[in-house]
Design a protein around this motif. Sequence first.
Motif, PDB file in Angstrom:
ATOM      1  N   ILE A   1       9.359  11.809  27.995  1.00  0.00           N
ATOM      2  CA  ILE A   1      10.716  12.368  27.960  1.00  0.00           C
ATOM      3  C   ILE A   1      11.705  11.342  28.536  1.00  0.00           C
ATOM      4  O   ILE A   1      12.785  11.118  27.978  1.00  0.00           O
ATOM      5  N   LEU A   2      11.321  10.720  29.635  1.00  0.00           N
ATOM      6  CA  LEU A   2      12.196   9.692  30.216  1.00  0.00           C
ATOM      7  C   LEU A   2      12.442   8.582  29.199  1.00  0.00           C
ATOM      8  O   LEU A   2      13.560   8.057  29.090  1.00  0.00           O
ATOM      9  N   ASN A   3      11.413   8.226  28.455  1.00  0.00           N
ATOM     10  CA  ASN A   3      11.569   7.162  27.460  1.00  0.00           C
ATOM     11  C   ASN A   3      12.547   7.549  26.357  1.00  0.00           C
ATOM     12  O   ASN A   3      13.302   6.723  25.853  1.00  0.00           O
ATOM     13  N   GLN A   4      12.501   8.812  26.000  1.00  0.00           N
ATOM     14  CA  GLN A   4      13.335   9.287  24.898  1.00  0.00           C
ATOM     15  C   GLN A   4      14.795   9.479  25.293  1.00  0.00           C
ATOM     16  O   GLN A   4      15.686   9.379  24.469  1.00  0.00           O
ATOM     17  N   ALA A   5      15.014   9.824  26.577  1.00  0.00           N
ATOM     18  CA  ALA A   5      16.354  10.212  27.017  1.00  0.00           C
ATOM     19  C   ALA A   5      17.292   9.010  27.033  1.00  0.00           C
ATOM     20  O   ALA A   5      16.950   7.938  27.529  1.00  0.00           O
ATOM     21  N   VAL A   6      18.485   9.203  26.487  1.00  0.00           N
ATOM     22  CA  VAL A   6      19.522   8.157  26.519  1.00  0.00           C
ATOM     23  C   VAL A   6      20.505   8.500  27.623  1.00  0.00           C
ATOM     24  O   VAL A   6      20.936   9.648  27.751  1.00  0.00           O
ATOM     25  N   TYR A   7      20.854   7.496  28.440  1.00  0.00           N
ATOM     26  CA  TYR A   7      21.813   7.703  29.529  1.00  0.00           C
ATOM     27  C   TYR A   7      23.207   7.775  28.919  1.00  0.00           C
ATOM     28  O   TYR A   7      23.733   6.785  28.407  1.00  0.00           O
ATOM     29  N   GLY A   8      23.789   8.960  28.983  1.00  0.00           N
ATOM     30  CA  GLY A   8      24.995   9.229  28.193  1.00  0.00           C
ATOM     31  C   GLY A   8      26.308   8.814  28.821  1.00  0.00           C
ATOM     32  O   GLY A   8      27.245   9.610  28.843  1.00  0.00           O
ATOM     33  N   LEU A   9      26.390   7.598  29.318  1.00  0.00           N
ATOM     34  CA  LEU A   9      27.694   7.096  29.747  1.00  0.00           C
ATOM     35  C   LEU A   9      28.405   6.669  28.467  1.00  0.00           C
ATOM     36  O   LEU A   9      28.240   5.548  27.978  1.00  0.00           O
ATOM     37  N   SER A  10      29.166   7.582  27.914  1.00  0.00           N
ATOM     38  CA  SER A  10      29.549   7.522  26.496  1.00  0.00           C
ATOM     39  C   SER A  10      30.178   6.193  26.085  1.00  0.00           C
ATOM     40  O   SER A  10      29.857   5.648  25.035  1.00  0.00           O
ATOM     41  N   GLU A  11      31.091   5.677  26.885  1.00  0.00           N
ATOM     42  CA  GLU A  11      31.816   4.462  26.493  1.00  0.00           C
ATOM     43  C   GLU A  11      30.885   3.248  26.459  1.00  0.00           C
ATOM     44  O   GLU A  11      31.094   2.319  25.673  1.00  0.00           O
TER      45      GLU A  11
ATOM     46  N   ILE B   1      17.867  13.428  23.007  1.00  0.00           N
ATOM     47  CA  ILE B   1      17.936  13.906  24.399  1.00  0.00           C
ATOM     48  C   ILE B   1      18.915  13.032  25.153  1.00  0.00           C
ATOM     49  O   ILE B   1      18.806  11.803  25.140  1.00  0.00           O
ATOM     50  N   ILE B   2      19.855  13.682  25.804  1.00  0.00           N
ATOM     51  CA  ILE B   2      20.852  12.933  26.584  1.00  0.00           C
ATOM     52  C   ILE B   2      20.688  13.271  28.053  1.00  0.00           C
ATOM     53  O   ILE B   2      20.579  14.434  28.441  1.00  0.00           O
ATOM     54  N   SER B   3      20.678  12.232  28.853  1.00  0.00           N
ATOM     55  CA  SER B   3      20.774  12.412  30.289  1.00  0.00           C
ATOM     56  C   SER B   3      22.227  12.144  30.658  1.00  0.00           C
ATOM     57  O   SER B   3      22.683  11.012  30.638  1.00  0.00           O
ATOM     58  N   ASN B   4      22.935  13.208  30.951  1.00  0.00           N
ATOM     59  CA  ASN B   4      24.378  13.076  31.213  1.00  0.00           C
ATOM     60  C   ASN B   4      24.585  12.504  32.621  1.00  0.00           C
ATOM     61  O   ASN B   4      23.972  12.978  33.571  1.00  0.00           O
ATOM     62  N   PRO B   5      25.433  11.479  32.756  1.00  0.00           N
ATOM     63  CA  PRO B   5      25.574  10.802  34.056  1.00  0.00           C
ATOM     64  C   PRO B   5      26.133  11.691  35.160  1.00  0.00           C
ATOM     65  O   PRO B   5      26.804  12.690  34.900  1.00  0.00           O
ATOM     66  N   GLY B   6      25.884  11.295  36.388  1.00  0.00           N
ATOM     67  CA  GLY B   6      26.472  11.947  37.546  1.00  0.00           C
ATOM     68  C   GLY B   6      27.957  11.670  37.635  1.00  0.00           C
ATOM     69  O   GLY B   6      28.482  10.758  36.985  1.00  0.00           O
TER      70      GLY B   6
ATOM     71  N   ARG C   1      17.873  10.912  34.780  1.00  0.00           N
ATOM     72  CA  ARG C   1      18.765   9.747  34.930  1.00  0.00           C
ATOM     73  C   ARG C   1      18.058   8.490  35.400  1.00  0.00           C
ATOM     74  O   ARG C   1      18.477   7.391  35.072  1.00  0.00           O
ATOM     75  N   LEU C   2      17.030   8.643  36.205  1.00  0.00           N
ATOM     76  CA  LEU C   2      16.345   7.460  36.730  1.00  0.00           C
ATOM     77  C   LEU C   2      15.136   7.144  35.867  1.00  0.00           C
ATOM     78  O   LEU C   2      14.262   7.985  35.680  1.00  0.00           O
ATOM     79  N   ARG C   3      15.109   5.911  35.368  1.00  0.00           N
ATOM     80  CA  ARG C   3      13.997   5.548  34.486  1.00  0.00           C
ATOM     81  C   ARG C   3      12.676   5.464  35.259  1.00  0.00           C
ATOM     82  O   ARG C   3      11.608   5.633  34.690  1.00  0.00           O
ATOM     83  N   SER C   4      12.758   5.183  36.523  1.00  0.00           N
ATOM     84  CA  SER C   4      11.542   5.029  37.321  1.00  0.00           C
ATOM     85  C   SER C   4      11.168   6.363  37.953  1.00  0.00           C
ATOM     86  O   SER C   4      11.946   6.956  38.707  1.00  0.00           O
TER      87      SER C   4
END
Lengths: 346, 346, 346, 346
Positions: free
Chosen positions: C123-133, C144-149, C103-106
């Motif tokens: 992997i961090l570069n590839q992952a999309v933060y999946g806050l769907s809306e 690759i999806i990083s599903n939000p908290g 979830r954290l890009r840094s």
Amino acid sequence: MKNVAIIGGTGYGAIELIRLLHAHKHLQVKKIISHSQFGERITSVYPHLTGFVEEPMEKLEIDNLIEEVDIIFFATPAGVAKDLIPKFADSTVQCIDLSGDLRLRSKEQYEQWYGKEAAPQEILNQAVYGLSEIYQEQVKEAKIISNPGCFPTSALLGLIPALEHNVITPNHIVIDGKTAVSGAGRTPTATTHFSETNENITPYKIGKHQHIPEIDQTLSEIAQETIHTTFTTHLIPMTRGLICTMYAELARDISTEEVIDQYQTYYVNHPFVRIKEIGIFPTTKDVYGSNFCDIGLHVDERTNQLIITSAIDNLVKGAAGQAIQNANLMNGWEETEGLDAIPIFP
Amino acid sequence: MKNVAIIGGTGYGAIELIRLLHAHKHLQVKKIISHSQFGERITSVYPHLTGFVEEPMEKLEIDNLIEEVDIIFFATPAGVAKDLIPKFADSTVQCIDLSGDLRLRSKEQYEQWYGKEAAPQEILNQAVYGLSEIYQEQVKEAKIISNPGCFPTSALLGLIPALEHNVITPNHIVIDGKTAVSGAGRTPTATTHFSETNENITPYKIGKHQHIPEIDQTLSEIAQETIHTTFTTHLIPMTRGLICTMYAELARDISTEEVIDQYQTYYVNHPFVRIKEIGIFPTTKDVYGSNFCDIGLHVDERTNQLIITSAIDNLVKGAAGQAIQNANLMNGWEETEGLDAIPIFP
Amino acid sequence: MKNVAIIGGTGYGAIELIRLLHAHKHLQVKKIISHSQFGERITSVYPHLTGFVEEPMEKLEIDNLIEEVDIIFFATPAGVAKDLIPKFADSTVQCIDLSGDLRLRSKEQYEQWYGKEAAPQEILNQAVYGLSEIYQEQVKEAKIISNPGCFPTSALLGLIPALEHNVITPNHIVIDGKTAVSGAGRTPTATTHFSETNENITPYKIGKHQHIPEIDQTLSEIAQETIHTTFTTHLIPMTRGLICTMYAELARDISTEEVIDQYQTYYVNHPFVRIKEIGIFPTTKDVYGSNFCDIGLHVDERTNQLIITSAIDNLVKGAAGQAIQNANLMNGWEETEGLDAIPIFP
Amino acid sequence: MKNVAIIGGTGYGAIELIRLLHAHKHLQVKKIISHSQFGERITSVYPHLTGFVEEPMEKLEIDNLIEEVDIIFFATPAGVAKDLIPKFADSTVQCIDLSGDLRLRSKEQYEQWYGKEAAPQEILNQAVYGLSEIYQEQVKEAKIISNPGCFPTSALLGLIPALEHNVITPNHIVIDGKTAVSGAGRTPTATTHFSETNENITPYKIGKHQHIPEIDQTLSEIAQETIHTTFTTHLIPMTRGLICTMYAELARDISTEEVIDQYQTYYVNHPFVRIKEIGIFPTTKDVYGSNFCDIGLHVDERTNQLIITSAIDNLVKGAAGQAIQNANLMNGWEETEGLDAIPIFP
């Protein structure tokens, strides 16, 4: 002022003793003994005690206790008190065991239901079963008290008057127990995990609860014949409170009014038992935080059964409160000393 | 696609029907009828329905309903359906009554336990008691269904296999019922007031619950002799879920394994009844939000009793879910249509 | 039909995925992987799944998974997915991580807040933060999806429209989070122990919750300036549900009606966000068991603040539900597939 | 021994007064006045009081009260005390009003926020705002006490030390209130209906809670400038307990340790306020059933905010307990008389 030690300082039994003894005129908590956390302040575990108990918990040292305290409450897990109490045998220290270690007179029964080696026979012989209302005279003379379990307290106080007066037959007695979660103690486990316990009713230990032989032993003594009750337990999503709903076959024609009358007479000198009027059944909240046992009665004419509901606070009348009540009796103080609070409601 | 009307639109029965029917392939909710709030949108009462039901609730108009809908669910208070259902007698509309109006075959019994005038005899004669697993064949042929009460559903599914197979004797059956608060409906009262219901166990209607004759009627039919059970009910601080713990005398020597085996065989073609393995007892959360009835069994050799625990969601298998199950059976659809969801856990 | 594997089979995230996927037209659960309990049936841990999942849980075998499944949901504790996901980099398997690993890009931020080594940069570069809306277009293209908290989902959906439209200033944003206990997972601990969590509100991780940098990162991206929010969390005695109450300074004169209007427009094509009418604020029960995020808005003229309340089910929109929503978007299916259920009420 | 009358005998305020006064050395409850249920025993409404209060409740008769009692507690709904208290103006009876009638000095404000006609100006002038720790000297001289609201008690005790010491600026103060359901009183309503309140968080009265002007009035007096706070309230599924989480901009560089130190000094002579150590935040259960206000503090360096959490039992320090504390101060008794109990835990 007599001095008290509490062994098992980080359990719920211990902190309920501390809470109740704070209002006691003749007893003061001198030592809190913790096997696992001696040296720490109890407020690091229980911040609600801030300002009340600031001394560190101590390590168990027998000689030291014999010298400095008059009464010891054992709020320890099963298997601990039975090994410790013999060490106070030659002293004048009064021992009150809140665990189940001394409750079963038969060593075989203890070993079968608890899965541990039983206490020495001489200690078992000496220990008085501290169901205060029923064994008041014996408690007054006791030096070692085996404090009853929470379910047995509720069940026995509810059943004994009817059994003694031959209102019910001793067969087919069914006891359906329902308890709050604090009865399971302080160690986090799957069955006390909030997310799964909340919004849930969980039957547990069906047919193998260690309170079964404890109830049967006392009922059998009262009836002077062997009684086997059917007893189940259910975990209810709440913190405090316990109720037993009991079903017994009527031995003779009797009305609800007459039964209530008999119970009121039976407990007339026992301030902690309150018999409800006809059509009223106690709820656990009626006794929350207090040492009361509230009992409701109903004769079910359709089925010839007596239905009894008996509500207590599992941590007070079912544990720490009754222990203090026994201490009061043993020392000739008012039975209600330290226990005369109004239940907290709502 | 068949059209559904729900009468009694603002009660919990109605919104549970709406929730479950949303997943149904053959049924769609066409009309929501509310006596007290017609003209309003249901989302003003139940915001969770926003986006699902936006049409205003309607006034009851019999002719209109006969013309436009195929099935009516009566989610009405006691005393309403018995007057309405006769008006659909000459139509082809299927009527499913979730209230108690048609459950007791004897008008006298209804009047005694419900304190209201009973339904006309011809309607009582026509109505099939919709305990789906037990009366499946009759339900398939029915036009009017009397949907069982929540406690009877749990108790009867738990007792009938043992009774039918003569595993237990019909005397001394004790049913200790424990229910969530939603069973009391949506009208705020003292017994559903959060501050007093929370952290509390409340025995209620001891000896006078209207589910007593409903249970006894069915058990007596099954056993072909008059049975009177002892039945009590307790309010538990949770929203959904109901469990009956039952105690019955064993009629013969049998092991827990054998009893479990018999139950599994009995319900082998009934997908909504799940029999637990030995030593496992269902909790109400195991069936939360679903149409399952989970049953645990234990032979108590000490007392020669069979102990049965039977858990349901009071609003699903105990009301709306079983009503839809009956609609499925009546129309020749898959019994599980619209009801095939996994219980919500934790 | 695509095949799914769930890694982390015995946690709440996994069983919620199983529950929701049961209703999914295009996805079926093929494998449940458990590090600690492979070989066992999941029903021994979760009896509510009886009849739905009977195959034993499996051990993790990467090659095997690459061959047999199309999508993997990582419902694993922090620190696991970041090591596993790289192993699927060369395959076509879609990876959706429900943990915080991506979830954290840094990398520095991750190491600071999570106390573990971060995922590899590629992997961090590839992952999309999946806050769907909010990141719908990016999600559609992601592998690759990083599903939000859970808290970030509630907070961000509530704040972003106002921030994007310059209705609020980015300073002084306060987010007061309140969550049910299931967010803490399945491992019993002192803070999830029923007796102490029940009848209690527990502030926790004040100033050090790992969701703080996650919220700030996204808000900063949206506002294109560095934003630091004040964020606290409170444990509430319930099993499911989460609400953030948020306070932000208004950047200009605007009425509650206008704000509501803007939010409704903002989310008009997003079926899972429901904006409440004036004077109505969502409760967590309005979204229980569903993938909705319900938002209430109020302009406090006395203090020139916008007050926003945003309610979700922490296990659905805050975890498994949004993960499936992302899977739907990634595969071109209806966004609501498998998620179109009415919230369970009451 | 002084004699007490409680007006409003069937509300939660009254029974909490009865519970607490039972342990008071100088006060005894002589009369319980109920407008709606005089003639009845209070135990018919509150069975937990069985054995403690058996006399019937009485009708209000002013002359009679003036003659027989020394202190009156008004545990009445809004709008009642303001009309009654003037009738005791010429007597020596001390009046303590637990309702909001005398809390706002401005008649206009009262009329705006309460929607009722305000109390006569001379009564408002005479009434002392009984936030015991802050207005101790004035309380000692008072004859009429306006007992603070539950939220204001928690919020003000948490904010005032920082405000007085100029640790925080008076702008942008945010108060996020979370309360148990008993604060809503005893009348059953939709928002106190168990099935909908349980497993739910309900924001309510956003922007229009009558405690807003009460908080702002006192903060403005302390700061000697007009302060408007942003205040919200949330109903939490529990019976007792209230916490305010507060956010205020730091006026200067200061560490958490220093703030804690300042608060400890500020409250050093006030036994009912307990300041938590660094990293510890109070939970509501820490003060359950007691008159404590526990305060936790955290300097959030990332955002330059002071975060304050302040927990009380809404029925004790937030109502009946503080009323008795004020009675103690007015009569020169120990401030802790009748209030020296350990919180009930768990």
